[in-house]
Motif scaffolding. Structure first.
Motif, PDB file in Angstrom:
ATOM      1  N   LYS A 217     108.388   4.934 -74.148  1.00 20.97           N
ATOM      2  CA  LYS A 217     107.788   4.079 -75.172  1.00 20.97           C
ATOM      3  C   LYS A 217     108.645   4.088 -76.431  1.00 20.97           C
ATOM      4  O   LYS A 217     109.239   5.108 -76.784  1.00 20.97           O
ATOM      5  N   VAL A 218     108.694   2.931 -77.108  1.00 23.85           N
ATOM      6  CA  VAL A 218     109.389   2.823 -78.390  1.00 23.85           C
ATOM      7  C   VAL A 218     108.396   2.366 -79.455  1.00 23.85           C
ATOM      8  O   VAL A 218     107.660   1.399 -79.259  1.00 23.85           O
ATOM      9  N   VAL A 219     108.381   3.084 -80.566  1.00 29.15           N
ATOM     10  CA  VAL A 219     107.584   2.705 -81.737  1.00 29.15           C
ATOM     11  C   VAL A 219     108.567   2.447 -82.867  1.00 29.15           C
ATOM     12  O   VAL A 219     109.312   3.351 -83.266  1.00 29.15           O
ATOM     13  N   CYS A 220     108.623   1.211 -83.358  1.00 24.18           N
ATOM     14  CA  CYS A 220     109.641   0.888 -84.350  1.00 24.18           C
ATOM     15  C   CYS A 220     109.027   0.472 -85.682  1.00 24.18           C
ATOM     16  O   CYS A 220     107.851   0.102 -85.772  1.00 24.18           O
ATOM     17  N   PHE A 221     109.879   0.525 -86.730  1.00 21.15           N
ATOM     18  CA  PHE A 221     109.460   0.254 -88.102  1.00 21.15           C
ATOM     19  C   PHE A 221     110.514  -0.618 -88.769  1.00 21.15           C
ATOM     20  O   PHE A 221     111.710  -0.336 -88.668  1.00 21.15           O
ATOM     21  N   GLY A 222     110.082  -1.686 -89.456  1.00 20.93           N
ATOM     22  CA  GLY A 222     111.047  -2.575 -90.089  1.00 20.93           C
ATOM     23  C   GLY A 222     110.441  -3.436 -91.171  1.00 20.93           C
ATOM     24  O   GLY A 222     109.241  -3.356 -91.465  1.00 20.93           O
ATOM     25  N   ASP A 223     111.295  -4.304 -91.751  1.00 23.34           N
ATOM     26  CA  ASP A 223     110.830  -5.140 -92.856  1.00 23.34           C
ATOM     27  C   ASP A 223     111.441  -6.530 -92.903  1.00 23.34           C
ATOM     28  O   ASP A 223     110.951  -7.397 -93.631  1.00 23.34           O
ATOM     29  N   SER A 224     112.522  -6.784 -92.152  1.00 26.65           N
ATOM     30  CA  SER A 224     113.260  -8.032 -92.362  1.00 26.65           C
ATOM     31  C   SER A 224     113.530  -8.790 -91.064  1.00 26.65           C
ATOM     32  O   SER A 224     113.131  -8.360 -89.980  1.00 26.65           O
ATOM     33  N   ASP A 225     114.242  -9.935 -91.201  1.00 29.68           N
ATOM     34  CA  ASP A 225     114.452 -10.791 -90.037  1.00 29.68           C
ATOM     35  C   ASP A 225     115.356 -10.174 -88.988  1.00 29.68           C
ATOM     36  O   ASP A 225     115.277 -10.530 -87.814  1.00 29.68           O
ATOM     37  N   GLU A 236     105.159  -0.562 -79.693  1.00 28.77           N
ATOM     38  CA  GLU A 236     104.403  -0.706 -80.934  1.00 28.77           C
ATOM     39  C   GLU A 236     105.402  -0.974 -82.052  1.00 28.77           C
ATOM     40  O   GLU A 236     106.506  -0.424 -82.047  1.00 28.77           O
ATOM     41  N   ALA A 237     105.018  -1.813 -83.014  1.00 29.57           N
ATOM     42  CA  ALA A 237     105.916  -2.165 -84.112  1.00 29.57           C
ATOM     43  C   ALA A 237     105.121  -2.235 -85.412  1.00 29.57           C
ATOM     44  O   ALA A 237     104.072  -2.885 -85.466  1.00 29.57           O
ATOM     45  N   TYR A 238     105.636  -1.568 -86.459  1.00 29.74           N
ATOM     46  CA  TYR A 238     104.923  -1.503 -87.726  1.00 29.74           C
ATOM     47  C   TYR A 238     105.798  -2.038 -88.862  1.00 29.74           C
ATOM     48  O   TYR A 238     106.948  -1.615 -89.031  1.00 29.74           O
ATOM     49  N   ALA A 239     105.246  -2.994 -89.603  1.00 32.72           N
ATOM     50  CA  ALA A 239     105.941  -3.591 -90.736  1.00 32.72           C
ATOM     51  C   ALA A 239     105.476  -2.924 -92.028  1.00 32.72           C
ATOM     52  O   ALA A 239     104.283  -2.654 -92.202  1.00 32.72           O
ATOM     53  N   THR A 240     106.414  -2.667 -92.928  1.00 35.00           N
ATOM     54  CA  THR A 240     106.045  -2.135 -94.235  1.00 35.00           C
ATOM     55  C   THR A 240     105.375  -3.232 -95.060  1.00 35.00           C
ATOM     56  O   THR A 240     105.535  -4.425 -94.789  1.00 35.00           O
ATOM     57  N   ALA A 241     104.647  -2.824 -96.100  1.00 32.30           N
ATOM     58  CA  ALA A 241     103.901  -3.781 -96.929  1.00 32.30           C
ATOM     59  C   ALA A 241     104.820  -4.792 -97.606  1.00 32.30           C
ATOM     60  O   ALA A 241     104.397  -5.912 -97.924  1.00 32.30           O
ATOM     61  N   ASN A 242     106.073  -4.422 -97.817  1.00 32.66           N
ATOM     62  CA  ASN A 242     107.046  -5.299 -98.456  1.00 32.66           C
ATOM     63  C   ASN A 242     107.777  -6.198 -97.457  1.00 32.66           C
ATOM     64  O   ASN A 242     108.663  -6.964 -97.844  1.00 32.66           O
ATOM     65  N   THR A 252     102.295  -4.656 -84.769  1.00 37.74           N
ATOM     66  CA  THR A 252     101.073  -3.989 -84.311  1.00 37.74           C
ATOM     67  C   THR A 252     100.170  -3.715 -85.504  1.00 37.74           C
ATOM     68  O   THR A 252      98.941  -3.778 -85.412  1.00 37.74           O
ATOM     69  N   GLY A 253     100.796  -3.391 -86.645  1.00 39.94           N
ATOM     70  CA  GLY A 253     100.053  -3.122 -87.865  1.00 39.94           C
ATOM     71  C   GLY A 253     100.972  -3.144 -89.062  1.00 39.94           C
ATOM     72  O   GLY A 253     102.205  -3.104 -88.934  1.00 39.94           O
ATOM     73  N   VAL A 254     100.392  -3.243 -90.262  1.00 38.53           N
ATOM     74  CA  VAL A 254     101.140  -3.209 -91.518  1.00 38.53           C
ATOM     75  C   VAL A 254     100.826  -1.890 -92.218  1.00 38.53           C
ATOM     76  O   VAL A 254      99.659  -1.532 -92.384  1.00 38.53           O
TER      77      VAL A 254
END
Length: 273
Positions: A217-225, A236-242, A252-254
């Motif tokens: 499984k990969v759980v990633c975190f990012g913010d841009s294109d 699963e993928a999580y975007a920062t509030a910015n 998946t969630g912010v």
């Protein structure tokens, strides 16, 4: 077993292009609890190292938006998709019509790293040019000395919004190239662009890491294109509030803002650190 993958700018790093003390402590807690993690960034190897210096990232790293995968144990690349010189001609022709110079990052035939650049017209470009010159292991060379023996990993530039938009529009007509651009989060009024071969992406590179390292499984975190492809392949993928709204819609969630240790706070809760 799952692998956590972090983008750097706008995600794991704060507004000073640094890992906060809280984030460093969180990574250390993950290490002590045998929770695997790594990074996938648009930065070059040398540009990333100054931001994560002193932090422990033992697994394979993804740089240049997936163009290269680097092994910190062997200090060698295990994978790369470089640009050829015919493809670079399109880029140089586009820059010849504009008042800024590109930064062309390359690996020399002997394995050393270089950045080729022309005359730097703006103060911000001169600032980054001086930073390149100060980096250990990165030789700064004049653009006119670019030769066919080098493997070109990526090209980037800084300028005002209109100039960058014009460059991107022209370069995007070449099907072999992928271009990312946006406002510089560290210098008001400037926009950046980064381009590389179309066959490379963070998503493709992280998929390679997942398979080669044997993760389920990969759980990633990012913010841009440049994180879109990584979000598409992640479990699963999580975007920062910015983050960009488009990326948040894919997530998946912010989570929290990058200036407020959003990723680190999420990790502590998720893994009970």
């Amino acid at each position: 077993m799952e692998l956590a993958v972090f983008d750097l700018d706008g995600t794991l790093l704060n507004g000073k292009q640094q890992l906060s003390d809280y984030t460093r402590e969180t990574l250390l807690l993950m290490q002590h609890n045998n929770i695997p993690y790594t990074l996938a960034t648009g930065r070059t190897l040398h540009a990333a190292q100054e931001c994560i210096e002193g932090a422990h990232f033992p697994l394979l790293h993804v740089y240049n938006n997936g163009v290269v995968i680097w092994c910190p144990e062997t200090t060698r690349y295990t994978h790369h998709n470089s640009l050829n010189h015919k493809e670079i001609e399109v880029v140089l022709n586009a820059f010849a019509k504009q008042p800024i110079s590109p930064f062309i990052f390359a690996v020399e035939p002997d394995g050393t790293h270089s950045v080729y650049m022309g005359e730097l017209e703006t103060e911000n470009c001169k600032f980054y040019g001086d930073k390149f010159d100060a980096r250990k292991g990165l030789a700064v060379k004049p653009l006119e000395s670019l030769h066919e023996g080098v493997k070109i990993t990526n090209v980037n530039a800084l300028g005002d919004e209109q100039v960058i938009a014009q460059l991107c529009a022209e370069i995007r007509t070449a099907p072999e190239l992928v271009v990312y651009n946006g406002g510089d989060m560290y210098t008001a009024g400037y926009h950046w662009m980064d381009l590389h071969h179309h066959s490379s992406s963070k998503g493709e590179a992280v998929q390679t890491l997942k398979a080669s390292l044997g993760f389920d499984k990969v759980v990633c975190f990012g913010d841009s294109d440049n994180d879109f492809s990584m979000f598409q392949m992640a479990d699963e993928a999580y975007a920062t509030a910015n983050a960009l709204d488009e990326l948040k819609a894919m997530a998946t969630g912010v989570i929290g803002h990058h200036e407020e240790d959003g990723v680190a706070r999420f990790l502590r809760q998720r893994y009970s650190l």
